[in-house]
Design a protein around this motif. Structure first.
Motif, short mmCIF file in Angstrom:
data_model
loop_
_atom_site.label_atom_id
_atom_site.label_comp_id
_atom_site.label_asym_id
_atom_site.label_seq_id
_atom_site.Cartn_x
_atom_site.Cartn_y
_atom_site.Cartn_z
N VAL A 4 -6.04 -6.94 -0.49
CA VAL A 4 -5.96 -5.46 -0.54
C VAL A 4 -4.57 -4.99 -0.10
O VAL A 4 -3.92 -4.19 -0.78
CB VAL A 4 -7.07 -4.84 0.35
CG1 VAL A 4 -6.82 -3.37 0.61
CG2 VAL A 4 -8.43 -5.03 -0.31
N ASP A 5 -4.11 -5.50 1.04
CA ASP A 5 -2.79 -5.10 1.53
C ASP A 5 -1.70 -5.40 0.51
O ASP A 5 -0.77 -4.61 0.33
CB ASP A 5 -2.44 -5.87 2.82
CG ASP A 5 -3.22 -5.37 4.02
OD1 ASP A 5 -3.87 -4.31 3.90
OD2 ASP A 5 -3.19 -6.04 5.07
N THR A 6 -1.80 -6.56 -0.12
CA THR A 6 -0.74 -6.97 -1.05
C THR A 6 -0.77 -6.14 -2.33
O THR A 6 0.28 -5.79 -2.88
CB THR A 6 -0.84 -8.48 -1.35
OG1 THR A 6 -1.10 -9.17 -0.12
CG2 THR A 6 0.45 -9.02 -1.94
N ILE A 7 -1.97 -5.79 -2.78
CA ILE A 7 -2.06 -4.90 -3.96
C ILE A 7 -1.35 -3.58 -3.65
O ILE A 7 -0.63 -3.02 -4.48
CB ILE A 7 -3.52 -4.59 -4.35
CG1 ILE A 7 -4.25 -5.85 -4.80
CG2 ILE A 7 -3.57 -3.54 -5.47
CD1 ILE A 7 -5.75 -5.65 -5.05
N LEU A 8 -1.55 -3.11 -2.41
CA LEU A 8 -1.00 -1.80 -2.04
C LEU A 8 0.47 -1.87 -1.62
O LEU A 8 1.07 -0.85 -1.28
CB LEU A 8 -1.84 -1.18 -0.91
CG LEU A 8 -3.30 -0.86 -1.30
CD1 LEU A 8 -4.10 -0.40 -0.09
CD2 LEU A 8 -3.35 0.19 -2.41
N ALA B 214 -7.07 0.23 -3.60
CA ALA B 214 -6.48 -1.03 -4.07
C ALA B 214 -7.05 -1.42 -5.44
O ALA B 214 -6.29 -1.73 -6.37
CB ALA B 214 -6.73 -2.14 -3.05
N LEU B 215 -8.37 -1.37 -5.59
CA LEU B 215 -8.96 -1.77 -6.88
C LEU B 215 -8.49 -0.84 -8.00
O LEU B 215 -8.29 -1.27 -9.14
CB LEU B 215 -10.49 -1.78 -6.80
CG LEU B 215 -11.12 -2.84 -5.87
CD1 LEU B 215 -12.65 -2.73 -5.89
CD2 LEU B 215 -10.70 -4.27 -6.23
N SER B 216 -8.26 0.42 -7.66
CA SER B 216 -7.82 1.37 -8.70
C SER B 216 -6.37 1.11 -9.14
O SER B 216 -5.95 1.57 -10.19
CB SER B 216 -7.97 2.81 -8.21
OG SER B 216 -6.94 3.10 -7.28
N ARG B 217 -5.62 0.39 -8.31
CA ARG B 217 -4.23 0.07 -8.66
C ARG B 217 -4.11 -1.13 -9.59
O ARG B 217 -3.03 -1.42 -10.10
CB ARG B 217 -3.43 -0.25 -7.38
CG ARG B 217 -3.21 0.90 -6.46
CD ARG B 217 -1.87 1.58 -6.74
NE ARG B 217 -1.76 2.81 -5.99
CZ ARG B 217 -1.20 2.88 -4.78
NH1 ARG B 217 -0.68 1.81 -4.21
NH2 ARG B 217 -1.15 4.03 -4.15
#
Ligand code: MGD
Ligand code: MGD
Ligand code: MO
Length: 592
Positions: free
Chosen positions: A274-278, A308-311
């Motif tokens: 999650v952190d890395t996606i963001l 995060a999932l939306s990104r």
């Protein structure tokens, strides 16, 4: 793949049921060029297992038969039954109750009066997340009073003097303040555990979802070891488990995300994903293949996970139902259910490790397909077919069973096939412990090598003591419970089950309810620094004052109840496994 590289594709899997949940899309991912597998592991037994491994080489499980004392510690086997126990022993809890009939005492350590607590000799109503303090005090008393197994400690452990020094000041009075348990109860349990030979501990998922799962569970293993309860009849034992043909047949293509920071965690921890996606990292996750999982609802801090999932550029969800995660997907792959595809699973037990086959009973409806066939077809269309030794579900099962000692034909006849001899005790006398030193490592050089404390310690959980300022506005400690009629976020769409547990509840102690003017059955608001939800109040003294229990697993589109994990924060995290505190957060309850 061309634009960002193959490693930006992630697979995400939920709590395994059949072997296909472990295996799905594994071969695909590696063949495609990504080592990145994530899921619910940071919340579920993986940290507990990996932490205990550092101490004893393997997690030791309870051997109830012949035990004089059974401690149920952060587990609720009445509601959360374990797959396989029924097959091995006739019913899931038979050995526990048989031991009770032979006179074994029962102690339950749980913030909540679970069904077993009502039958126990003693229920220790511990404050959420403070188990390490209790464990250190037990060790302190046992070491100071020389109640430990001196021969075992001398011959089979390293780091005992360091552990003794670490717990020296952890007196029962100190632990009493933190755990909320009477000093006398702590001292009594230390004597009882050390002098009831043998004694066994059933550790559970209640120890997992806290920021110090690594310290707490290493202390559990240390306690079992120094009292001479490891791998002895009636103690905590290493059950035999079947071996499958190694899988996948390919090497991991490079380092997984989080490998450097969390080398002992065998996957990429979801919070790190999650952190890395963001983040702005060019190599950040871009696509995710979700199989048999509902990551949006089961992780702490729903808002952040949703963002995060939306990104993601591509989110693919393979499920049976329209879940909250599936609603966010670009592509939905309709999965075949348990009864629409064959599978198998391995189990460990006292009678030996065994394998059980699950037969296909129905054809999948519509476009739904068995996952192994869907995976193969996806791989074939992407030109990766040659990585596959199977095409059909049956061929996949044959591949995995090849060197296991059982064949599909055997299993079709017997249903359950034992592929190892029955349990043997004191295996370490022959083959040592499977740690680097061959001994029980009460202090771990491997953990020290990662720049972490070589010894387990107490860390204050998310609590009023840790965050006094926040506690002025959010004075209650929230924790969550799993419901016996459901599994996690599943099954609210089954009317007969829904009839039994129609809505999500928040359980408050009568004193907390009264002080807030809240009556049983009323709608209330529960708020935390992360968000606010509305639930129905249940007033009960099955928990202590200052603690509230929220029902976990709601929040899918059709269930109409909110998700508790929108209240939990995803920080701080366990230093070795990135586990989040889904089971303790500060909150407030008020009338709606
Ligand atoms: N606050 C709080 N958070 C928790 C917990 C808690 O107790 N409290 N528990 C934690 C634990 S222990 C775990 S394991 C995780 C659970 O996390 P998950 O495993 O992600 O949660 P599940 O709800 O089991 O999601 C499984 C999904 O798979 C789908 N499914 C079921 N069978 C099949 C099938 O045959 N094929 C396909 N394709 N899909 C299928 C279901 O419809 C469901 O949507 O949650 C964790 N989070
Ligand atoms: N019916 C049903 N069966 C299931 C599941 C399900 O959702 N429903 N889930 C399956 C899965 S994936 C798992 S992981 C297992 C889990 O099975 P268990 O390992 O038995 O864990 P839980 O059911 O989560 O129960 C944990 C207990 O720990 C307590 N607890 C919470 N916080 C603390 C704490 O800080 N300290 C202590 N000492 N106790 C604490 C809780 O109140 C709860 O009673 O069950 C499996 N079986
Ligand atoms: Mo789990």
């Amino acid at each position: 793949k061309e634009k960002y590289g193959p490693e930006t594709l992630f697979s995400c899997r939920g709590a395994p049921v059949g072997q296909e949940t472990f295996d799905a899309f594994h071969q695909f991912l590696y063949a495609y060029g990504s080592p990145n597998i994530t899921g619910s592991g940071h919340l579920c037994s993986v940290p507990r297992r990996a932490a205990i491994q550092q101490v004893t080489g393997r997690r030791a499980e309870p051997d109830y038969e012949g035990s004089k004392l059974i401690i149920i510690w952060g587990a609720n086997p009445t509601d959360s039954y374990r797959l396989g126990d029924g097959m091995a022993y006739g019913s899931y809890d038979k050995p526990l109750h048989a031991a009770r009939q032979q006179g074994a005492r029962l102690v339950v350590i749980d913030p909540r009066r679970i069904p077993l607590a009502a039958q126990a000799d003693k229920w220790l109503r511990i404050n959420p997340g403070t188990d390490a303090a209790l464990l250190m005090a037990l060790l302190q008393v046992i070491i100071q009073e020389r109640l430990y197994d001196q021969d075992f400690v001398r011959d089979w452990t390293i780091g005992f003097p360091e552990l003794a020094e670490r717990v020296e000041r952890a007196r029962p009075e100190w632990a009493s303040e933190l755990t909320g348990l009477p000093t006398e109860d702590i001292r009594e349990l230390a004597y009882l555990y050390a002098t009831s030979q043998p004694a066994t501990i059933r550790d559970g998922n209640g120890l997992d979802m806290h920021l110090n799962v690594s310290g707490t569970t290493r202390l559990v293993a240390s306690l079992e070891a120094i009292t001479g309860n490891l791998d002895v009849p009636g103690g905590n034992v290493f059950y035999p488990s079947p071996r499958l043909t190694p899988y996948p047949t390919l090497e991991a293509p490079g380092n997984r995300l989080g490998q450097e920071r969390y080398p002992l965690f065998p996957y990429s921890p979801f919070p790190t994903v999650v952190d890395t996606i963001l983040s702005e990292e060019p190599q950040r996750p871009r696509a995710m293949l979700v199989y048999h999982a509902n990551p949006l609802l089961i992780n702490a801090n729903e808002k952040k996970v949703r963002l995060a999932l939306s990104r993601l550029d591509l989110l693919v969800v393979n499920d049976l139902f329209m879940t909250s995660t599936a609603e966010m997907a670009h592509v939905i792959l309709p999965g075949a259910s348990d009864v629409e595809q064959a599978s198998f699973r391995t189990y460990s037990s006292k009678n030996g490790g065994f394998i059980a086959l699950r037969r296909k009973l129905l054809d999948p409806p519509g476009e739904a397909r068995p996952v192994m066939e869907m995976e193969y077809e996806l791989a074939r269309r992407l030109g990766l077919a040659e990585a596959y030794p199977w095409r059909t579900t049956e061929e996949w099962i044959d591949c995995r069973l090849k060197t296991s000692g059982a064949t599909r034909a055997d299993l079709e006849q017997k249903t359950v096939a034992y592929t190892t001899p029955p349990l043997e005790y004191r295996k370490y006398a022959k083959s040592s412990f499977s740690t680097p030193s061959g001994k029980v490592e009460l202090s771990s050089a491997r953990v020290a090598g990662l720049g972490q404390d070589p010894l387990p310690d107490y860390v204050e959980p998310v609590s009023r003591l840790r965050y006094p300022e926040m506690a002025a506005r959010f004075p209650l400690v929230g924790t969550t419970r799993k419901l016996g009629n459901y599994i996690h976020t599943r099954f609210r769409n089954i009317p007969t089950l829904r009839h039994l547990e129609p809505e999500a509840l928040v359980t408050l102690h009568p004193r907390d309810a009264e002080g807030r003017g809240i009556n049983d059955g009323e709608r209330v608001q529960v708020s935390s620094p992360e968000g606010k939800i509305e639930l129905t109040a249940r007033v009960s003294d099955e928990i202590g004052p200052g603690v509230v229990v929220l029902d976990f697993g709601w929040g899918n589109p059709e269930d109409g109840s909110p998700n508790v994990n929108s209240l939990a924060s995803d920080e701080p995290r366990d230093p070795l496994f990135a586990s989040t505190s889904n089971r303790s957060f500060l909150c407030q309850v008020s009338r709606s």
